[in-house]
Design an enzyme around this catalytic site. Structure first.
Site, PDB file in Angstrom:
ATOM      1  N   CYS A  79     -39.249  79.408 -48.203  1.00  0.00           N
ATOM      2  CA  CYS A  79     -38.758  78.921 -49.490  1.00  0.00           C
ATOM      3  C   CYS A  79     -37.458  78.128 -49.265  1.00  0.00           C
ATOM      4  O   CYS A  79     -36.960  78.040 -48.140  1.00  0.00           O
ATOM      5  CB  CYS A  79     -38.506  80.095 -50.429  1.00  0.00           C
ATOM      6  SG  CYS A  79     -37.093  81.124 -49.948  1.00  0.00           S
ATOM      7  N   GLU A  88     -37.523  86.204 -43.480  1.00  0.00           N
ATOM      8  CA  GLU A  88     -36.806  85.246 -42.639  1.00  0.00           C
ATOM      9  C   GLU A  88     -35.317  85.557 -42.556  1.00  0.00           C
ATOM     10  O   GLU A  88     -34.719  85.513 -41.485  1.00  0.00           O
ATOM     11  CB  GLU A  88     -36.977  83.811 -43.164  1.00  0.00           C
ATOM     12  CG  GLU A  88     -38.392  83.317 -43.226  1.00  0.00           C
ATOM     13  CD  GLU A  88     -39.025  83.499 -44.600  1.00  0.00           C
ATOM     14  OE1 GLU A  88     -38.942  84.620 -45.168  1.00  0.00           O
ATOM     15  OE2 GLU A  88     -39.602  82.531 -45.107  1.00  0.00           O
TER      16      GLU A  88
END
Length: 143
Positions: free
Chosen positions: A76, A48
């Site tokens: 996360c 990401e």
């Protein structure tokens, strides 16, 4: 999400956890990456984060307004924080992460009303394929 899965498979080439991410603006891919923590020996080299950097570079702005992120695993806390700060419009993830997910499984970073931005959220897209890739990776490592 199929493009994100292809990115995730590329992580296997250098023994990284197979997670892939793709960022789209106006139906055009402006960022695509896979985990490179092992390759770079960098704890922040999540798919990401790398895709966010590419997308920001492509747009010439850190504000990714009008963009959507597709990622094979629920982000996360670190990635969710970066997503909020980038102003992405939406996040679509494949598999839920019951150990570290920050889109609702463990933490609620992406939908936290105390934060200044909350992207639209959708989970479970191609969840079986995304989960299988991770399960197979970890099973092979335990042998």
């Amino acid at each position: 999400m199929r493009l994100a899965l292809r990115e995730a498979e590329r992580a296997l080439e250098h023994a990284d956890v197979p997670i892939g991410a793709v960022i789209v603006a106006d139906r055009r891919v402006i960022g695509a990456a896979h985990n490179e923590r092992e390759l770079r020996q960098d704890p922040t080299a999540h798919a990401e984060i790398l895709a966010l950097r590419q997308a920001a570079s492509a747009l010439g702005s850190w504000r990714l307004i009008g963009c959507s992120l597709y990622v094979t695993l629920e982000p996360c806390a670190m990635c969710a924080g970066a997503i909020v700060l980038s102003r992405l419009d939406s996040v679509v993830y494949g598999a839920a992460d019951q150990k570290a997910g920050a889109a609702g499984s463990v933490l609620q970073v992406l939908s936290n009303p105390a934060l200044n931005h909350r992207p639209r959220l959708e989970g479970g897209l191609l969840a079986i394929e995304c989960s299988s890739l991770l399960t197979d990776f970890f099973a092979a490592r335990r042998q």
